[in-house]
Design a protein around this motif. Structure first.
Motif, mmCIF file in Angstrom:
data_model
loop_
_atom_site.group_PDB
_atom_site.id
_atom_site.type_symbol
_atom_site.label_atom_id
_atom_site.label_comp_id
_atom_site.label_asym_id
_atom_site.label_seq_id
_atom_site.Cartn_x
_atom_site.Cartn_y
_atom_site.Cartn_z
ATOM 1 N N GLY A 129 0.819 -1.214 0.000
ATOM 2 C CA GLY A 129 0.000 0.000 0.000
ATOM 3 C C GLY A 129 0.846 1.254 0.000
ATOM 4 N N ALA A 148 0.857 3.882 -3.094
ATOM 5 C CA ALA A 148 0.487 5.284 -2.898
ATOM 6 C C ALA A 148 1.635 6.215 -3.262
ATOM 7 C CB ALA A 148 0.067 5.503 -1.440
ATOM 8 N N GLY A 184 -0.972 6.143 1.998
ATOM 9 C CA GLY A 184 -0.413 4.839 1.668
ATOM 10 C C GLY A 184 -0.595 3.788 2.751
ATOM 11 N N VAL A 203 -3.992 2.289 2.482
ATOM 12 C CA VAL A 203 -4.284 1.525 1.263
ATOM 13 C C VAL A 203 -4.026 0.037 1.496
ATOM 14 C CG1 VAL A 203 -3.632 1.197 -1.151
ATOM 15 C CG2 VAL A 203 -3.815 3.508 -0.205
ATOM 16 N N VAL A 208 -6.866 -2.611 2.339
ATOM 17 C CA VAL A 208 -7.759 -3.236 1.361
ATOM 18 C C VAL A 208 -7.372 -4.692 1.107
ATOM 19 C CG1 VAL A 208 -8.643 -3.109 -0.991
ATOM 20 C CG2 VAL A 208 -8.301 -1.007 0.337
#
Length: 220
Positions: A140, A144, A177, A180, A183
């Motif tokens: 992530g 990002a 970031g 992220v 997810v």
């Protein structure tokens, strides 16, 4: 030639006949009374037997209804076992176990439902998946940062207002970031039928923060 019967003998015979007649009448009355009592007893026995038969029929109907409800509940619970625990290759539900001493299926079904609910509840991800969670955080952060770097490059390439706005947007995306990585971590938890608790979230965000900080430091 027959001897004449004296009055005394005739009177005695009449008295004897009267006594016999009275005794026969008394015995006949007793016989009628006994017969009536036997008929009454037989009627009561028939009535009691009929009532017991009706009760037995009602109990039989209730037992069949309960059996149908129990069979339906067992089939439902067994379907949940197959779906929740992944035992789809299993056949039908197991046969009733006789000789166990349990006659009421209601508490047994209640315990089965409770056990199935506890078994089907998702738990927290084990510690063995911490490297995967950290990898999600790293991915992530890298994704990002890459998006932010692309936005900054576009801003420099186009110039004007984009040169001012895109770097700000790039910074916001870069700072997001660590989030992220949640997810793919959530997808991992769903695949393992688990919840993404505080510990897995802290692992993902921590790895994402470290990765983002390193990338920002190295990108200067």
């Amino acid at each position: 030639m027959n001897q004449p019967v004296t009055s005394e003998t005739y009177t005695a015979q009449l008295r004897r006949l009267a006594e016999l007649t009275a005794r026969v009448a008394e015995q006949r009355a007793e016989a009628h009374t006994w017969y009536e009592r036997q008929c009454e007893a037989a009627d009561r026995a028939v009535a009691e037997a009929s009532e017991q038969l009706r009760d037995a029929e009602e109990e039989l109907v209730a037992a069949r209804e309960q059996q149908e409800r129990v069979d339906a509940e067992v089939a439902h619970l067994w379907a949940q076992v197959r779906s929740r625990l992944g035992a789809r290759r299993l056949g039908g539900p197991p046969a009733p176990a006789y000789g166990t001493g349990a006659t009421d299926p209601v508490p047994l079904l209640a315990r089965a439902r409770d056990l199935l609910d506890r078994a089907g509840q998702p738990g927290e991800l084990p510690g063995s998946v911490n490297p995967l969670l950290a990898l999600c955080g790293v991915a992530g952060g890298v994704l990002a940062y890459a998006l932010g770097a692309g936005a900054r490059a576009l801003g420099v390439g186009y110039g004007g207002d984009l040169a001012v706005g895109l770097p700000v947007l790039a910074l916001v995306v870069t700072l997001l970031g660590p989030l992220v990585g949640l997810v793919p971590a959530r997808a991992l938890a769903d695949r393992r039928h688990a919840v993404l608790g505080p510990r897995p979230i802290s692992v993902v965000i921590g790895a994402g923060l470290v990765t983002t900080a390193l990338l920002l430091i190295l990108g200067r």
